[in-house]
Design an enzyme around this catalytic site. Structure first.
Site: not given
Ligand code: F0G
Length: 469
Positions: A71, A123-124, A208, A210, A249, A441
């Protein structure tokens, strides 16, 4: 040798189930023409996302056994921390279960109502987590650079800071690569200049990360061939105050992420927040074995023979489609090819959801799952008038899981898209029959506008299948 091969061979295989055209028709209808509602086993080639879908290496699988599931203070955490610190240069590392968990924690500590957070494009989930704290997520992409379409518009940044005042910008970001703008990279020069501007104004700079390795590779190919990917990564991150990473990613992991920062004071605040929902700071929502996989995956993502193969396979897919006249974002980034559904189906208005019509058609044609990024994802229906407000672009993303599909899989995808392109005039639009209030979506139910949609299906005598959802 001119031929670039996959820098790996197959040790374990995952069978693909070939669902018939007739059955695809049935399951698509049952799914309300929304591919998020499909069972994955009903998909032949899954290009929905490159997130969490990578194939792990033999070393990563072996490392799973080393996972220390204690833990507190597990040894896996220290290996993970060492890997992240040595690559990105941040001493303080906080694991989280995925990228958006890091976003929630960082923004809830730093961002206050009425403030502004700038980026090339958020990102969204990043945007949603900023807005959830009452702040504005501001996108300032530089639109004119073909090779570095992920650059941030530096003049616009300065104008924006001067307009709202640096005190109302608690941090400023850049997304590498810019997923929401076609997966385009940002140049090293652009990142360094952006960092210098932020420093001048005293605004913390967060990345960010990713797809940090893919961004570094494209910097190497287009801007700094003399540097290694590792050197580029170091130069990018040494000018930042911290980063957020979805390790699903370029972490080559199926789950996980982290926040990494320089400031001890900020780190201790983030850890208190982390404990509320993610867990103790040495595991942060992950198991020890996940930490081990990420620690290794980050290095594997920077392997230059892997990145060369990644570039070649994505560009192969894009080039063959372009040669057949299929409209797409060119040049592509590395993680996806984005079809221009508006140009693909010019007879459809955005309100007829051309991206979603194409997504459905690719599934019917060959069992390919892709993702609409257009009016279904970002548009909205006016509550009082029922009017459909369109998004500015209609794209379909073919996201490419890492180390998963081979060239013959891509040949199959190309054949399917070209077939659909040749009979594009027969494809009719879609209408939404039910939608939720937010993020429609993921769960909206749709139907084709015309019974004659999806030409071949009608020829198979299946048109009645579209009657009712
Ligand atoms: N930032 C970027 C640039 C992303 O592409 C994503 C996720 C996230 C943050 C969020 O990360 O999914 O681990 O919580 N992108 C995925 C996609 C969902 O299909 O592009 P997460």
């Amino acid at each position: 040798m001119k031929t670039v091969i996959e820098p790996f061979r197959t040790k374990v295989v995952e069978p693909i189930r070939f669902i018939s055209r007739q059955d695809r028709e049935g399951v698509l209808r049952k799914a309300g023409f929304n591919l998020f509602n499909l069972k994955a086993e009903d998909v032949i080639i899954d290009l929905l996302t490159d997130s969490g879908t990578s194939a792990m290496s033999t070393e990563q699988w072996a490392q799973l056994m080393r996972g220390d599931e204690s833990y507190a203070g597990c040894s896996s955490f220290f290996r993970f921390q060492e890997a992240v610190s040595s690559i990105f240069g941040f001493e303080q590392v906080i694991p989280v279960h995925q990228g958006r968990a890091g976003e929630r924690i960082l923004f809830s500590e730093l961002v206050k109502p009425g403030q502004h957070v700038l980026s090339n494009t958020h990102f969204d989930t990043t945007r949603a987590n900023i807005e959830n704290n009452g702040a504005r997520a501001v996108d300032l992409p530089e639109r004119s650079n073909r090779e570095f379409g992920g650059n941030i518009d530096l003049k616009a940044v300065v104008r924006y800071i001067d307009k709202v005042g640096s005190d109302s910008i608690p941090l400023s970001m850049i997304t590498l690569t810019n997923n929401s703008a076609g997966g385009q990279p940002a140049a090293l020069a652009n990142i360094l200049e952006y960092a210098a501007i932020l420093k001048k104004y005293g605004i913390p700079f967060f990345i960010d990360a990713a797809r940090f390795a893919e961004n570094a590779w494209l910097i190497k190919r287009r801007e700094h061939p003399e540097l290694t990917v590792m050197e580029i990564v170091r130069r990018v991150f040494e000018v930042a105050d911290g980063c957020l990473m979805s390790a699903k990613k370029d972490g080559m992991a199926n789950m996980g992420g982290f926040i990494a920062v320089r400031s001890h004071e900020l780190c201790s605040r983030l850890k208190q927040n982390l404990i509320l929902t993610e867990g103790f700071p040495t595991y942060g929502g992950l198991s020890g074995r996940d930490l081990e996989c990420i620690a290794l995956g980050l290095f594997e993502a920077m392997d230059e023979s892997y990145l060369l193969y990644r570039e070649k396979s994505t560009f192969y897919l894009a080039r063959r489609l372009l040669d057949a006249g299929v409209p797409l974002i060119d040049p592509p980034g590395l993680h996806a090819v984005y079809l221009d559904a508006g140009a693909f189906l010019p007879h459809l208005r955005p309100q007829e959801l051309p991206g979603q019509a194409l997504v459905c058609e690719l599934y019917l044609e060959a069992g390919i799952r892709s993702c609409e990024i257009g009016t279904l994802m970002f548009g909205r229906t006016e509550e009082d008038t029922g009017e459909e407000i369109a998004h500015e672009v209609e794209l379909v993303r073919l996201a490419l899981p890492r180390r998963v599909y081979s060239q013959s899989h891509y040949d199959y995808v190309i054949e399917a898209i070209v077939n659909v392109f040749e009979r594009k005039k027969d494809i009719s639009g879609m209408r939404i029959v039910w939608q939720p209030q937010f993020l429609r979506h993921f769960s909206a139910q749709m139907e084709p506008k015309s019974e004659k949609l999806h030409g071949e299906a009608a020829a198979l005598g299946l048109s009645g299948a579209y009657d009712k959802l």
